[in-house]
Design a protein around this motif. Structure first.
Motif, PDB file in Angstrom:
ATOM      1  N   VAL A  36       1.023  -1.345  -0.098  1.00  0.00           N
ATOM      2  CA  VAL A  36      -0.022  -0.038  -0.072  1.00  0.00           C
ATOM      3  C   VAL A  36       0.913   1.170   0.123  1.00  0.00           C
ATOM      4  CG1 VAL A  36      -1.880   1.327   1.353  1.00  0.00           C
ATOM      5  CG2 VAL A  36      -1.776  -1.301   1.337  1.00  0.00           C
ATOM      6  N   ASP A  37       0.939   1.958  -0.999  1.00  0.00           N
ATOM      7  CA  ASP A  37       1.899   3.173  -1.014  1.00  0.00           C
ATOM      8  C   ASP A  37       1.411   4.401   0.086  1.00  0.00           C
ATOM      9  OD1 ASP A  37       2.048   6.058  -3.260  1.00  0.00           O
ATOM     10  OD2 ASP A  37       3.592   5.105  -2.105  1.00  0.00           O
ATOM     11  N   PRO A  38       2.118   4.372   0.844  1.00  0.00           N
ATOM     12  CA  PRO A  38       2.063   5.385   2.032  1.00  0.00           C
ATOM     13  C   PRO A  38       1.811   6.880   1.540  1.00  0.00           C
ATOM     14  CG  PRO A  38       4.399   4.895   1.943  1.00  0.00           C
ATOM     15  CD  PRO A  38       3.727   3.952   1.116  1.00  0.00           C
ATOM     16  N   VAL A  39       2.281   7.276   0.258  1.00  0.00           N
ATOM     17  CA  VAL A  39       1.849   8.459  -0.002  1.00  0.00           C
ATOM     18  C   VAL A  39       0.597   8.659  -0.799  1.00  0.00           C
ATOM     19  CG1 VAL A  39       2.601  10.211  -2.069  1.00  0.00           C
ATOM     20  CG2 VAL A  39       4.333   9.016  -0.547  1.00  0.00           C
ATOM     21  N   SER A  40       0.258   7.582  -1.427  1.00  0.00           N
ATOM     22  CA  SER A  40      -1.283   7.771  -2.095  1.00  0.00           C
ATOM     23  C   SER A  40      -2.237   7.023  -1.577  1.00  0.00           C
ATOM     24  CB  SER A  40      -1.061   7.463  -3.571  1.00  0.00           C
ATOM     25  OG  SER A  40      -0.476   6.424  -3.717  1.00  0.00           O
ATOM     26  N   ALA A  41      -1.664   5.969  -0.652  1.00  0.00           N
ATOM     27  CA  ALA A  41      -2.759   5.042  -0.079  1.00  0.00           C
ATOM     28  C   ALA A  41      -3.225   4.051  -1.170  1.00  0.00           C
ATOM     29  CB  ALA A  41      -3.994   5.469   0.614  1.00  0.00           C
ATOM     30  N   ASN A  42      -2.613   4.147  -2.360  1.00  0.00           N
ATOM     31  CA  ASN A  42      -2.948   3.165  -3.606  1.00  0.00           C
ATOM     32  C   ASN A  42      -2.608   1.549  -2.948  1.00  0.00           C
ATOM     33  OD1 ASN A  42      -3.250   5.284  -5.077  1.00  0.00           O
ATOM     34  ND2 ASN A  42      -1.488   5.166  -6.458  1.00  0.00           N
ATOM     35  N   ILE A  43      -3.557   0.714  -3.213  1.00  0.00           N
ATOM     36  CA  ILE A  43      -3.394  -0.625  -3.083  1.00  0.00           C
ATOM     37  C   ILE A  43      -2.990  -1.549  -4.257  1.00  0.00           C
ATOM     38  CG2 ILE A  43      -4.419  -2.719  -1.732  1.00  0.00           C
ATOM     39  CD1 ILE A  43      -6.771  -0.941  -0.737  1.00  0.00           C
ATOM     40  N   VAL A  44      -1.938  -2.027  -4.118  1.00  0.00           N
ATOM     41  CA  VAL A  44      -1.510  -3.039  -5.213  1.00  0.00           C
ATOM     42  C   VAL A  44      -1.816  -4.316  -5.077  1.00  0.00           C
ATOM     43  CG1 VAL A  44       0.726  -3.713  -6.544  1.00  0.00           C
ATOM     44  CG2 VAL A  44       0.572  -1.428  -5.578  1.00  0.00           C
ATOM     45  N   LEU A  45      -2.674  -4.955  -5.929  1.00  0.00           N
ATOM     46  CA  LEU A  45      -2.919  -6.383  -5.859  1.00  0.00           C
ATOM     47  C   LEU A  45      -2.582  -7.055  -6.799  1.00  0.00           C
ATOM     48  CD1 LEU A  45      -6.976  -5.462  -5.203  1.00  0.00           C
ATOM     49  CD2 LEU A  45      -5.282  -6.130  -3.605  1.00  0.00           C
ATOM     50  N   VAL A  46      -2.034  -8.293  -6.492  1.00  0.00           N
ATOM     51  CA  VAL A  46      -1.696  -9.288  -7.381  1.00  0.00           C
ATOM     52  C   VAL A  46      -2.549 -10.513  -7.522  1.00  0.00           C
ATOM     53  CG1 VAL A  46       0.466 -10.763  -7.910  1.00  0.00           C
ATOM     54  CG2 VAL A  46       0.803  -8.545  -6.985  1.00  0.00           C
ATOM     55  N   ASN A  47      -2.679 -11.111  -8.969  1.00  0.00           N
ATOM     56  CA  ASN A  47      -3.185 -12.268  -8.775  1.00  0.00           C
ATOM     57  C   ASN A  47      -2.204 -13.210  -9.897  1.00  0.00           C
ATOM     58  OD1 ASN A  47      -5.916 -12.418  -7.571  1.00  0.00           O
ATOM     59  ND2 ASN A  47      -5.812 -10.526  -8.938  1.00  0.00           N
ATOM     60  N   PHE A  48      -1.952 -14.443  -9.640  1.00  0.00           N
ATOM     61  CA  PHE A  48      -1.036 -15.043 -10.373  1.00  0.00           C
ATOM     62  C   PHE A  48      -1.844 -15.866 -11.134  1.00  0.00           C
ATOM     63  CE2 PHE A  48       3.039 -14.274  -8.533  1.00  0.00           C
ATOM     64  CZ  PHE A  48       2.674 -14.046  -7.085  1.00  0.00           C
ATOM     65  N   LYS A  49      -1.485 -15.924 -12.416  1.00  0.00           N
ATOM     66  CA  LYS A  49      -2.191 -16.486 -13.585  1.00  0.00           C
ATOM     67  C   LYS A  49      -1.382 -17.950 -14.005  1.00  0.00           C
ATOM     68  CE  LYS A  49      -5.375 -13.151 -15.240  1.00  0.00           C
ATOM     69  NZ  LYS A  49      -5.791 -13.068 -13.638  1.00  0.00           N
ATOM     70  N   ASP A  50      -2.263 -18.713 -14.733  1.00  0.00           N
ATOM     71  CA  ASP A  50      -1.564 -19.825 -15.180  1.00  0.00           C
ATOM     72  C   ASP A  50      -0.580 -19.552 -16.278  1.00  0.00           C
ATOM     73  OD1 ASP A  50      -4.411 -21.612 -14.995  1.00  0.00           O
ATOM     74  OD2 ASP A  50      -2.815 -21.612 -13.615  1.00  0.00           O
ATOM     75  N   GLY A  51       0.493 -20.229 -16.537  1.00  0.00           N
ATOM     76  CA  GLY A  51       1.386 -19.783 -17.869  1.00  0.00           C
ATOM     77  C   GLY A  51       2.324 -18.792 -17.250  1.00  0.00           C
ATOM     78  N   ILE A  56      -1.503  -7.549 -12.411  1.00  0.00           N
ATOM     79  CA  ILE A  56      -1.563  -6.763 -11.141  1.00  0.00           C
ATOM     80  C   ILE A  56      -2.696  -5.580 -11.379  1.00  0.00           C
ATOM     81  CG2 ILE A  56       0.273  -5.020 -10.096  1.00  0.00           C
ATOM     82  CD1 ILE A  56       1.333  -7.739 -10.782  1.00  0.00           C
ATOM     83  N   VAL A  57      -3.352  -5.242 -10.306  1.00  0.00           N
ATOM     84  CA  VAL A  57      -4.197  -4.367 -10.345  1.00  0.00           C
ATOM     85  C   VAL A  57      -4.051  -3.251  -9.116  1.00  0.00           C
ATOM     86  CG1 VAL A  57      -6.590  -3.736  -9.496  1.00  0.00           C
ATOM     87  CG2 VAL A  57      -6.212  -5.057 -11.550  1.00  0.00           C
ATOM     88  N   ALA A  58      -4.082  -1.870  -9.475  1.00  0.00           N
ATOM     89  CA  ALA A  58      -3.622  -1.181  -8.346  1.00  0.00           C
ATOM     90  C   ALA A  58      -4.877  -0.372  -8.177  1.00  0.00           C
ATOM     91  CB  ALA A  58      -2.618  -0.221  -8.534  1.00  0.00           C
ATOM     92  N   VAL A  59      -5.431  -0.306  -7.057  1.00  0.00           N
ATOM     93  CA  VAL A  59      -6.731   0.594  -6.731  1.00  0.00           C
ATOM     94  C   VAL A  59      -6.160   1.887  -6.072  1.00  0.00           C
ATOM     95  CG1 VAL A  59      -9.005   0.863  -5.687  1.00  0.00           C
ATOM     96  CG2 VAL A  59      -8.000  -1.414  -6.474  1.00  0.00           C
ATOM     97  N   MET A  60      -6.552   3.020  -6.707  1.00  0.00           N
ATOM     98  CA  MET A  60      -6.123   4.405  -6.080  1.00  0.00           C
ATOM     99  C   MET A  60      -6.745   4.726  -4.752  1.00  0.00           C
ATOM    100  SD  MET A  60      -4.582   5.281  -8.575  1.00  0.00           S
ATOM    101  CE  MET A  60      -3.991   6.831  -8.694  1.00  0.00           C
ATOM    102  N   GLY A  61      -5.877   5.164  -3.851  1.00  0.00           N
ATOM    103  CA  GLY A  61      -6.248   5.170  -2.394  1.00  0.00           C
ATOM    104  C   GLY A  61      -7.682   5.962  -2.206  1.00  0.00           C
ATOM    105  N   HIS A  62      -7.648   7.231  -3.011  1.00  0.00           N
ATOM    106  CA  HIS A  62      -8.852   7.983  -2.805  1.00  0.00           C
ATOM    107  C   HIS A  62     -10.042   7.355  -3.394  1.00  0.00           C
ATOM    108  CE1 HIS A  62      -9.069   8.648  -7.165  1.00  0.00           C
ATOM    109  NE2 HIS A  62      -7.972   8.573  -7.253  1.00  0.00           N
TER     110      HIS A  62
ATOM    111  N   ILE B 120      -9.433   5.298 -11.076  1.00  0.00           N
ATOM    112  CA  ILE B 120      -9.993   4.634  -9.924  1.00  0.00           C
ATOM    113  C   ILE B 120      -9.165   3.338  -9.621  1.00  0.00           C
ATOM    114  CG2 ILE B 120     -12.083   3.096  -9.324  1.00  0.00           C
ATOM    115  CD1 ILE B 120     -13.841   4.592 -10.946  1.00  0.00           C
ATOM    116  N   SER B 121      -8.690   2.853 -10.978  1.00  0.00           N
ATOM    117  CA  SER B 121      -7.701   1.611 -10.777  1.00  0.00           C
ATOM    118  C   SER B 121      -6.826   1.789 -12.126  1.00  0.00           C
ATOM    119  CB  SER B 121      -8.381   0.454 -10.485  1.00  0.00           C
ATOM    120  OG  SER B 121      -9.158   0.082 -11.732  1.00  0.00           O
ATOM    121  N   TYR B 122      -5.811   1.012 -12.002  1.00  0.00           N
ATOM    122  CA  TYR B 122      -5.025   0.728 -13.208  1.00  0.00           C
ATOM    123  C   TYR B 122      -4.621  -0.656 -13.125  1.00  0.00           C
ATOM    124  CZ  TYR B 122      -0.977   1.753 -10.403  1.00  0.00           C
ATOM    125  OH  TYR B 122       0.326   1.952  -9.370  1.00  0.00           O
ATOM    126  N   SER B 123      -4.363  -1.336 -14.300  1.00  0.00           N
ATOM    127  CA  SER B 123      -3.758  -2.944 -14.155  1.00  0.00           C
ATOM    128  C   SER B 123      -2.835  -3.144 -15.424  1.00  0.00           C
ATOM    129  CB  SER B 123      -5.270  -3.551 -14.402  1.00  0.00           C
ATOM    130  OG  SER B 123      -5.858  -3.691 -15.473  1.00  0.00           O
TER     131      SER B 123
END
Lengths: 168, 130
Positions: A36-51, A56-62, B120-123
């Motif tokens: 979670v970025d402490p400056v913007s509170a953006n959450i970086v989420l990871v989903n591992f896929k086959d292959g 990666i999806v990041a949701v903006m803190g605001h 809102i989000s980026y991927s």
């Protein structure tokens, strides 16, 4: 500022290495929290896929409305997440390996009659000729000096060390 | 290869020093507020662990940004806007993203700045070297 943005870094750090569901602007995002970025509170989420790919999806803190923890990650997930973004070829050396590398460099410098001293809390830094320092892991990229000529000389010297265990 | 359209120059937005601009609006807060919100008075040990957490989290975020450079990124924005672009960089406060080849309904913008408060989000996808 929403509630998520008002959290403190220690509170955000709790979410790292957990699988969460994030609700933001009427959409839901799910994944393993890389950071979670402490400056913007953006959450970086990871989903591992086959292959061998990861999405990666990041949701903006605001935009974050709610964060629900789904499950905890184990240490192998933590390692997988960390190694995802580390530069290729980055490796950490054990204390034994570092000692060997330092001694190999010391011997090589002595053989080439280059004066040096050892500095630092654990004598881990080599100070060459008073103008250049070499930090662990004692590769050519780990030299720093304000003198370009000496820097390039010492870098090529380290590069040509026959006794040093080569990584690549 | 799509032909880029010429750059549209929009009027400059208000910065904090313009007259008649509301300092309590969300936009002012986003543009002109100090970046790092300090915690209330805490003792030395707490501050140290908070700083350690802050640098741990920030380093990981910066590395994720580095991994994004030169990759195709999908941005989901407000008003149901979804655009694709090639990520080029971000500013220190994560208020603006610099992108290239931004695909918009008007055409492909060769260089563009995306305002993060609009996103809102980026991927994106990367190879997980396993």
């Amino acid at each position: 500022m929403n509630e998520w943005c008002r959290k403190k870094p220690l509170e955000w750090q709790v979410y790292v290495n957990k699988e969460v569901k994030v609700t933001a602007a009427e959409q839901e995002y799910q994944g393993w929290v890389f950071t979670v970025d402490p400056v913007s509170a953006n959450i970086v989420l990871v989903n591992f896929k086959d292959g061998g790919k990861a999405s990666i999806v990041a949701v903006m803190g605001h935009a974050v409305e709610a964060v629900d923890v789904l499950r905890e990650g184990d240490s192998s997930m933590a390692d997988q997440l960390t190694s995802l973004f580390m530069p290729a070829g980055a490796r950490s050396y054990s204390r034994e390996e570092l000692k060997n590398r330092k001694n190999s460099l010391r011997d090589w410098l002595e053989k080439n009659r280059i004066p040096f001293t050892e500095q630092g809390a654990q004598q881990e830094t080599l100070c060459v000729a008073g103008v250049l320092t070499v930090n662990p892991p004692y590769g050519p990229e780990d030299c720093s000096s304000s003198n370009e000529i000496i820097l390039s000389r010492v870098q090529s010297l380290i590069q040509s060390n026959p006794g040093c265990p080569q990584d690549q | 290869m799509k032909t880029p359209v010429c750059v549209l120059r929009l009027p400059r937005g208000p910065d904090g020093t313009s007259r008649g601009f509301d300092p309590s609006s969300a936009r002012y807060q986003a543009l002109c507020t100090p970046t790092i919100s300090a915690s209330g008075p805490v003792d030395c040990v707490d501050l140290r662990s908070e700083q350690r957490a802050r640098s741990f989290l920030r380093e990981r975020y910066l590395r994720s940004l580095i991994a994004m450079v030169k990759r195709n990124v999908k941005f989901t924005m407000y008003e149901k806007v979804k655009v694709d672009a090639v990520f080029a960089g971000s500013d220190i406060d994560i208020l603006n993203f610099q992108v290239e080849d931004l695909e918009t309904p008007l055409g492909v913008q060769k260089e563009a700045l995306i305002r993060c408060p609009d996103v809102i989000s980026y991927s994106f996808e990367i190879d997980s070297s396993l």
